[in-house]
Design an enzyme around this catalytic site. Structure first.
Site, PDB file in Angstrom:
ATOM      1  N   GLY A 280     -51.960  47.953   7.453  1.00 49.56           N
ATOM      2  CA  GLY A 280     -52.670  47.591   6.228  1.00 49.56           C
ATOM      3  C   GLY A 280     -51.839  46.858   5.196  1.00 49.56           C
TER       4      GLY A 280
ATOM      5  CG  ASN B  72     -52.424  40.706   5.864  1.00 51.44           C
ATOM      6  OD1 ASN B  72     -52.254  39.676   5.231  1.00 51.44           O
ATOM      7  ND2 ASN B  72     -51.843  40.932   7.042  1.00 51.44           N
TER       8      ASN B  72
ATOM      9  CG  MET C 271     -56.928  46.148  15.921  1.00 52.89           C
ATOM     10  SD  MET C 271     -56.443  44.403  15.766  1.00 52.89           S
ATOM     11  CE  MET C 271     -54.904  44.536  14.864  1.00 52.89           C
TER      12      MET C 271
ATOM     13  CG  ASN D 285     -60.356  37.977  11.918  1.00 58.97           C
ATOM     14  OD1 ASN D 285     -59.821  39.045  11.585  1.00 58.97           O
ATOM     15  ND2 ASN D 285     -60.007  37.343  13.038  1.00 58.97           N
TER      16      ASN D 285
ATOM     17  CG  HIS E  21     -56.182  34.980  15.449  1.00 56.43           C
ATOM     18  ND1 HIS E  21     -56.505  36.092  16.201  1.00 56.43           N
ATOM     19  CD2 HIS E  21     -55.386  34.225  16.225  1.00 56.43           C
ATOM     20  CE1 HIS E  21     -55.937  35.990  17.389  1.00 56.43           C
ATOM     21  NE2 HIS E  21     -55.246  34.862  17.427  1.00 56.43           N
TER      22      HIS E  21
HETATM   23  C1  GAR Z   1     -52.029  40.761  10.891  1.00 52.45           C
HETATM   24  O1  GAR Z   1     -50.942  39.975  11.326  1.00 52.45           O
HETATM   25  C2  GAR Z   1     -53.340  40.103  11.289  1.00 52.45           C
HETATM   26  O2  GAR Z   1     -53.278  38.715  11.289  1.00 52.45           O
HETATM   27  C3  GAR Z   1     -53.532  40.638  12.675  1.00 52.45           C
HETATM   28  O3  GAR Z   1     -53.118  41.978  12.621  1.00 52.45           O
HETATM   29  C4  GAR Z   1     -52.067  42.083  11.665  1.00 52.45           C
HETATM   30  C5  GAR Z   1     -52.361  43.271  10.766  1.00 52.45           C
HETATM   31  O4  GAR Z   1     -51.250  43.585   9.971  1.00 52.45           O
HETATM   32  N1  GAR Z   1     -54.896  40.497  13.107  1.00 52.45           N
HETATM   33  C6  GAR Z   1     -55.246  40.268  14.377  1.00 52.45           C
HETATM   34  O5  GAR Z   1     -54.447  40.200  15.276  1.00 52.45           O
HETATM   35  C7  GAR Z   1     -56.750  40.091  14.612  1.00 52.45           C
HETATM   36  N2  GAR Z   1     -56.989  39.526  15.919  1.00 52.45           N
HETATM   37  P1  GAR Z   1     -51.422  44.538   8.718  1.00 52.45           P
HETATM   38  O6  GAR Z   1     -52.168  45.794   9.194  1.00 52.45           O
HETATM   39  O7  GAR Z   1     -50.023  44.880   8.298  1.00 52.45           O
HETATM   40  O8  GAR Z   1     -52.171  43.789   7.676  1.00 52.45           O
END
Ligand code: GAR
Length: 189
Positions: free
Chosen positions: A12, A14, A85, A102, A104
């Site tokens: 989390g 982001n 996810m 979203n 990516h």
């Molecule tokens: C982020 O890098 C995001 O881009 C990715 O998961 C990570 C979450 O990090 N998302 C994906 O891969 C979606 N297909 P966080 O929990 O530290 O924000």
């Protein structure tokens, strides 16, 4: 005031960065965080900022009704997937047309699709010998990672980069751009 609902499945960082960005805003509020996992870092990160978080099972996300009820309770205007996810249900897509975005961690259309999330993406990018990677912020549609692209930013991959060093570079791009792009999307709703 426009309300953002964030969906997150993991650490989390982001979600926290977005919440901090809007914490003093008079026009945008991160109203609620929804997750499919109760044992992940996102809850403490956002709860510490005064933002409530709730957990729904995979089945509830797929079926949609309880999730829709929670979004209605918090009057969500935009759904932001930040490391989420699970697949988004048809019910949610119907209820929030053009209002689910979203991030990516690669340059779509490369390195997307089912199973491509988090470190799996960075491992695939490094294994492919790509010279650059980055972030893609896009609308959600019924297929994984195929919705219209809103914004991309790139970083170089240099000799010696590993999936871990690439993840750090990509995260930096995410923190820099995602909140601002969310604001742009909200301004155009
Ligand atoms: C982020 O890098 C995001 O881009 C990715 O998961 C990570 C979450 O990090 N998302 C994906 O891969 C979606 N297909 P966080 O929990 O530290 O924000």
């Amino acid at each position: 005031m426009k309300n953002v609902a964030i969906f997150a499945s993991g650490s989390g960082t982001n979600a926290e960065n977005i919440a901090r960005y809007f914490s003093k805003s008079e026009t945008v509020k991160v109203a609620v965080v929804l997750s499919n996992n109760k044992n992940v870092g996102v809850h403490a990160r956002v709860n510490n900022l005064g933002i409530p978080s709730f957990v729904f099972s995979r089945e509830e996300f797929v079926e949609g009704t309880p999730v829709l009820a929670k979004l209605a309770e918090y009057q969500a205007d935009l759904i932001v997937l930040a490391g989420f996810m699970n697949k988004i249900s048809d019910a949610l897509l119907k209820a929030y047309p053009g209002k689910i975005i979203n991030i990516h961690p690669a340059l779509l259309p490369k390195h997307g699709g089912k199973g491509m999330y988090g470190m799996h993406v960075h491992e695939a990018v490094v294994a492919a010998g790509d010279k650059e990677s980055g972030i893609t912020i896009h609308y959600i549609n019924e297929n994984y990672d195929e919705g219209d692209i809103i914004f991309q930013a790139k970083c170089d991959i240099v000799p010696g980069d590993t999936p871990e060093t690439l993840a750090t570079k990509v995260h930096a791009l995410e923190y820099e751009h995602f909140p601002r792009v969310i604001k742009d999307v909200l301004d155009n709703l």
